[in-house]
Design a protein around this motif. Structure first.
Motif, mmCIF file in Angstrom:
data_model
loop_
_atom_site.group_PDB
_atom_site.id
_atom_site.type_symbol
_atom_site.label_atom_id
_atom_site.label_comp_id
_atom_site.label_asym_id
_atom_site.label_seq_id
_atom_site.Cartn_x
_atom_site.Cartn_y
_atom_site.Cartn_z
ATOM 1 N N LEU A 28 0.814 -1.211 0.000
ATOM 2 C CA LEU A 28 0.000 0.000 0.000
ATOM 3 C C LEU A 28 0.850 1.266 0.000
ATOM 4 O O LEU A 28 0.294 2.377 -0.022
ATOM 5 N N GLN A 29 2.189 1.084 0.031
ATOM 6 C CA GLN A 29 3.135 2.200 0.030
ATOM 7 C C GLN A 29 2.881 3.162 1.194
ATOM 8 O O GLN A 29 2.899 4.386 1.028
ATOM 9 N N LEU A 30 2.657 2.566 2.365
ATOM 10 C CA LEU A 30 2.462 3.382 3.564
ATOM 11 C C LEU A 30 3.802 3.946 4.023
ATOM 12 O O LEU A 30 4.815 3.252 4.014
ATOM 13 N N SER A 31 3.787 5.183 4.442
ATOM 14 C CA SER A 31 4.993 5.774 5.016
ATOM 15 C C SER A 31 5.248 5.154 6.392
ATOM 16 O O SER A 31 4.395 4.477 6.961
ATOM 17 N N ARG A 32 6.443 5.401 6.924
ATOM 18 C CA ARG A 32 6.757 4.868 8.251
ATOM 19 C C ARG A 32 5.802 5.410 9.305
ATOM 20 O O ARG A 32 5.399 4.693 10.219
ATOM 21 N N LEU A 33 5.453 6.690 9.178
ATOM 22 C CA LEU A 33 4.531 7.291 10.133
ATOM 23 C C LEU A 33 3.150 6.654 10.026
ATOM 24 O O LEU A 33 2.522 6.330 11.047
#
Length: 262
Positions: free
Chosen positions: A168-173
Protein backbone atom coordinates in the motif's frame (compact mmCIF):
# COMPACT_ATOMS: atom_id res chain seq x y z
CA UNK A 1 -18.04 -17.49 35.42
CA UNK A 2 -20.94 -18.57 37.62
CA UNK A 3 -22.26 -16.27 40.39
CA UNK A 4 -20.93 -18.70 43.01
CA UNK A 5 -17.42 -18.66 41.56
CA UNK A 6 -17.57 -14.87 41.26
CA UNK A 7 -18.52 -14.59 44.92
CA UNK A 8 -15.69 -16.93 45.92
CA UNK A 9 -13.20 -14.95 43.82
CA UNK A 10 -14.23 -11.84 45.79
CA UNK A 11 -14.40 -13.43 49.24
CA UNK A 12 -11.05 -15.22 49.16
CA UNK A 13 -8.90 -12.05 48.89
CA UNK A 14 -11.17 -10.35 51.43
CA UNK A 15 -10.69 -13.26 53.82
CA UNK A 16 -6.91 -13.02 53.48
CA UNK A 17 -7.04 -9.27 54.20
CA UNK A 18 -9.17 -9.84 57.31
CA UNK A 19 -6.76 -12.56 58.48
CA UNK A 20 -3.80 -10.16 58.14
CA UNK A 21 -5.70 -7.48 60.06
CA UNK A 22 -6.51 -9.99 62.80
CA UNK A 23 -2.83 -10.97 63.00
CA UNK A 24 -1.85 -7.30 63.23
CA UNK A 25 -4.41 -6.74 66.01
CA UNK A 26 -3.21 -9.79 67.94
CA UNK A 27 0.48 -8.85 67.56
CA UNK A 28 -0.03 -5.33 68.91
CA UNK A 29 -2.56 -6.08 71.68
CA UNK A 30 -0.65 -9.19 72.72
CA UNK A 31 2.57 -7.17 73.09
CA UNK A 32 4.37 -9.35 70.55
CA UNK A 33 5.88 -6.14 69.18
CA UNK A 34 6.33 -2.72 70.74
CA UNK A 35 3.59 -0.20 70.00
CA UNK A 36 6.34 2.40 69.65
CA UNK A 37 7.22 0.80 66.31
CA UNK A 38 3.99 -0.97 65.29
CA UNK A 39 0.77 0.79 66.34
CA UNK A 40 -2.57 -0.91 66.83
CA UNK A 41 -5.01 -0.97 63.90
CA UNK A 42 -7.33 1.32 65.89
CA UNK A 43 -4.60 3.94 66.40
CA UNK A 44 -3.68 3.79 62.73
CA UNK A 45 -7.31 4.25 61.68
CA UNK A 46 -7.70 7.19 64.07
CA UNK A 47 -4.56 8.89 62.67
CA UNK A 48 -5.74 8.19 59.14
CA UNK A 49 -9.18 9.73 59.69
CA UNK A 50 -7.73 12.73 61.50
CA UNK A 51 -5.11 13.23 58.80
CA UNK A 52 -7.83 13.19 56.15
CA UNK A 53 -9.95 15.62 58.15
CA UNK A 54 -12.72 13.05 58.63
CA UNK A 55 -12.52 12.90 62.43
CA UNK A 56 -12.14 15.51 65.17
CA UNK A 57 -8.75 16.06 66.75
CA UNK A 58 -5.34 16.00 65.17
CA UNK A 59 -4.53 19.64 65.96
CA UNK A 60 -2.52 21.41 63.29
CA UNK A 61 -2.06 18.12 61.41
CA UNK A 62 -5.81 17.73 60.80
CA UNK A 63 -6.39 17.29 57.09
CA UNK A 64 -2.64 17.28 56.32
CA UNK A 65 -2.66 13.75 54.91
CA UNK A 66 -5.31 14.73 52.38
CA UNK A 67 -3.08 17.57 51.12
CA UNK A 68 -0.03 15.31 51.06
CA UNK A 69 -1.96 12.62 49.18
CA UNK A 70 -3.02 15.11 46.51
CA UNK A 71 0.56 16.33 46.14
CA UNK A 72 1.96 12.81 45.75
CA UNK A 73 -0.82 11.75 43.38
CA UNK A 74 -0.32 14.84 41.21
CA UNK A 75 3.44 14.28 41.10
CA UNK A 76 2.93 10.60 40.25
CA UNK A 77 0.45 11.34 37.46
CA UNK A 78 2.60 14.12 35.97
CA UNK A 79 5.68 11.89 35.89
CA UNK A 80 3.69 8.94 34.57
CA UNK A 81 2.08 11.01 31.81
CA UNK A 82 5.42 12.41 30.67
CA UNK A 83 7.01 8.96 30.86
CA UNK A 84 4.17 7.46 28.80
CA UNK A 85 4.44 10.15 26.12
CA UNK A 86 8.22 9.82 25.83
CA UNK A 87 8.11 6.03 26.02
CA UNK A 88 5.55 5.67 23.23
CA UNK A 89 7.23 8.22 20.95
CA UNK A 90 10.76 6.84 21.37
CA UNK A 91 9.49 3.25 21.31
CA UNK A 92 7.66 3.87 18.03
CA UNK A 93 10.77 5.41 16.47
CA UNK A 94 13.00 2.54 17.59
CA UNK A 95 10.55 -0.31 17.17
CA UNK A 96 9.53 0.71 13.68
CA UNK A 97 13.07 0.43 12.31
CA UNK A 98 15.16 -2.75 12.38
CA UNK A 99 18.28 -0.64 11.87
CA UNK A 100 17.47 1.58 14.86
CA UNK A 101 16.83 -1.48 17.01
CA UNK A 102 20.15 -3.03 16.01
CA UNK A 103 22.05 0.16 16.83
CA UNK A 104 20.23 1.18 19.99
CA UNK A 105 19.30 -2.13 21.64
CA UNK A 106 22.67 -2.56 23.44
CA UNK A 107 22.48 1.00 24.77
CA UNK A 108 18.90 0.49 25.95
CA UNK A 109 19.83 -2.74 27.70
CA UNK A 110 22.72 -0.93 29.41
CA UNK A 111 20.61 1.98 30.68
CA UNK A 112 17.40 0.06 31.45
CA UNK A 113 18.62 -1.76 34.61
CA UNK A 114 19.81 1.50 36.21
CA UNK A 115 17.58 2.22 39.24
CA UNK A 116 15.99 5.63 39.13
CA UNK A 117 17.42 6.40 42.56
CA UNK A 118 20.93 6.08 41.08
CA UNK A 119 20.37 9.14 38.87
CA UNK A 120 19.04 11.31 41.71
CA UNK A 121 22.50 12.86 42.44
CA UNK A 122 22.82 13.78 38.74
CA UNK A 123 19.30 15.21 38.73
CA UNK A 124 20.05 17.23 41.87
CA UNK A 125 23.15 18.72 40.23
CA UNK A 126 21.04 19.79 37.24
CA UNK A 127 17.73 20.81 38.82
CA UNK A 128 18.63 21.25 42.50
CA UNK A 129 16.41 20.06 45.34
CA UNK A 130 13.20 21.03 43.59
CA UNK A 131 9.96 19.62 42.31
CA UNK A 132 11.46 19.61 38.82
CA UNK A 133 14.17 17.24 40.01
CA UNK A 134 11.58 14.80 41.36
CA UNK A 135 9.55 15.03 38.15
CA UNK A 136 12.64 14.33 36.02
CA UNK A 137 13.62 11.29 38.07
CA UNK A 138 10.05 9.94 38.09
CA UNK A 139 9.80 10.34 34.32
CA UNK A 140 13.15 8.62 33.79
CA UNK A 141 12.32 5.67 36.01
CA UNK A 142 8.77 5.21 34.72
CA UNK A 143 9.61 5.60 31.03
CA UNK A 144 11.38 2.27 30.54
CA UNK A 145 8.44 -0.14 30.92
CA UNK A 146 6.45 1.82 28.31
CA UNK A 147 9.40 2.31 25.96
CA UNK A 148 10.44 -1.35 25.95
CA UNK A 149 6.84 -2.52 25.66
CA UNK A 150 6.32 -0.25 22.66
CA UNK A 151 9.52 -1.45 21.01
CA UNK A 152 8.51 -5.07 21.54
CA UNK A 153 4.99 -4.46 20.23
CA UNK A 154 6.15 -2.80 17.02
CA UNK A 155 8.96 -5.28 16.46
CA UNK A 156 6.51 -8.20 16.72
CA UNK A 157 4.23 -7.01 13.92
CA UNK A 158 3.45 -9.99 11.68
CA UNK A 159 5.54 -10.05 8.45
CA UNK A 160 2.35 -10.28 6.37
CA UNK A 161 1.19 -6.96 7.77
CA UNK A 162 4.52 -5.42 6.82
CA UNK A 163 4.09 -6.79 3.29
CA UNK A 164 0.61 -5.28 3.12
CA UNK A 165 1.97 -1.93 4.29
CA UNK A 166 4.69 -2.08 1.64
CA UNK A 167 2.14 -2.96 -1.04
CA UNK A 168 0.00 0.00 0.00
CA UNK A 169 3.14 2.20 0.03
CA UNK A 170 2.46 3.38 3.56
CA UNK A 171 4.99 5.77 5.02
CA UNK A 172 6.76 4.87 8.25
CA UNK A 173 4.53 7.29 10.13
CA UNK A 174 1.36 5.84 8.59
CA UNK A 175 2.58 2.29 9.27
CA UNK A 176 3.28 3.09 12.92
CA UNK A 177 -0.07 4.85 13.40
CA UNK A 178 -2.34 2.44 11.51
CA UNK A 179 -0.63 -0.91 12.08
CA UNK A 180 2.28 -0.74 14.52
CA UNK A 181 0.72 1.03 17.51
CA UNK A 182 -2.61 -0.89 17.38
CA UNK A 183 -0.61 -4.12 17.29
CA UNK A 184 1.52 -2.91 20.23
CA UNK A 185 -1.45 -1.63 22.27
CA UNK A 186 -1.68 -4.67 24.61
CA UNK A 187 2.06 -4.40 25.35
CA UNK A 188 1.85 -0.63 25.81
CA UNK A 189 -1.05 -0.87 28.26
CA UNK A 190 0.77 -3.52 30.28
CA UNK A 191 3.85 -1.29 30.33
CA UNK A 192 1.75 1.68 31.43
CA UNK A 193 0.40 -0.25 34.43
CA UNK A 194 3.92 -1.17 35.51
CA UNK A 195 5.05 2.39 34.83
CA UNK A 196 2.35 3.74 37.15
CA UNK A 197 3.70 1.61 40.01
CA UNK A 198 7.25 2.77 39.34
CA UNK A 199 6.16 6.42 39.23
CA UNK A 200 4.50 6.12 42.65
CA UNK A 201 7.59 4.51 44.19
CA UNK A 202 10.02 7.05 42.74
CA UNK A 203 7.74 9.96 43.68
CA UNK A 204 7.84 8.90 47.32
CA UNK A 205 11.63 8.45 47.27
CA UNK A 206 12.09 11.82 45.58
CA UNK A 207 9.87 13.54 48.16
CA UNK A 208 11.95 12.05 50.96
CA UNK A 209 15.26 13.15 49.47
CA UNK A 210 14.23 16.56 48.10
CA UNK A 211 11.95 17.50 51.05
CA UNK A 212 9.01 18.08 48.73
CA UNK A 213 5.50 18.14 50.19
CA UNK A 214 3.87 14.74 49.87
CA UNK A 215 3.33 11.41 51.55
CA UNK A 216 7.03 10.54 51.26
CA UNK A 217 8.00 13.56 53.34
CA UNK A 218 5.14 12.92 55.80
CA UNK A 219 6.22 9.29 56.33
CA UNK A 220 9.86 10.30 56.82
CA UNK A 221 8.98 12.98 59.39
CA UNK A 222 6.64 10.61 61.24
CA UNK A 223 9.39 7.98 61.41
CA UNK A 224 11.91 10.49 62.77
CA UNK A 225 9.44 11.62 65.45
CA UNK A 226 8.45 8.02 66.33
CA UNK A 227 4.80 8.72 65.45
CA UNK A 228 4.12 5.14 64.42
CA UNK A 229 0.39 5.56 63.85
CA UNK A 230 0.94 8.50 61.47
CA UNK A 231 3.66 6.56 59.67
CA UNK A 232 1.36 3.58 59.15
CA UNK A 233 -1.49 5.88 58.08
CA UNK A 234 0.75 7.26 55.34
CA UNK A 235 1.70 3.76 54.25
CA UNK A 236 -1.98 2.76 54.09
CA UNK A 237 -2.70 5.78 51.90
CA UNK A 238 0.16 4.89 49.56
CA UNK A 239 -1.24 1.38 49.23
CA UNK A 240 -4.69 2.78 48.52
CA UNK A 241 -3.35 5.14 45.84
CA UNK A 242 -1.48 2.28 44.17
CA UNK A 243 -4.49 -0.03 44.35
CA UNK A 244 -6.97 2.49 42.95
CA UNK A 245 -4.67 3.65 40.14
CA UNK A 246 -3.94 0.06 39.09
CA UNK A 247 -7.65 -0.85 39.21
CA UNK A 248 -8.58 2.13 37.03
CA UNK A 249 -5.87 1.25 34.49
CA UNK A 250 -7.00 -2.38 34.48
CA UNK A 251 -10.57 -1.22 33.80
CA UNK A 252 -9.40 1.03 30.97
CA UNK A 253 -7.28 -1.79 29.56
CA UNK A 254 -10.24 -4.14 29.57
CA UNK A 255 -12.37 -1.63 27.66
CA UNK A 256 -9.67 -0.74 25.13
CA UNK A 257 -8.90 -4.40 24.40
CA UNK A 258 -12.47 -5.66 24.08
CA UNK A 259 -11.81 -6.39 20.43
CA UNK A 260 -9.37 -9.14 21.43
CA UNK A 261 -12.18 -11.16 23.06
CA UNK A 262 -14.45 -11.04 20.03
Amino acid sequence: MTPRRSAMALLEPLGLLLALLALWWAATHGQWVSKVFVPTPEATLESLLQGLGLAPGGGDAAGALARFSLATTGRMLAGWGLATLLGVLLGALIGGSATARAWLQPTLEFIRPLPASAVIPLAISIFGLSGGMVLAVVSFGAMWPVLLATVHGLASVHPRLREVAAALQLSRLAFAWKIGLPNALPDILAGMRLSMTVSLIVSVVGEMIASQEGLGQAILLAARAFHASELFAGIVLLGAIGFVSNALLALAEGRLLRWQRR
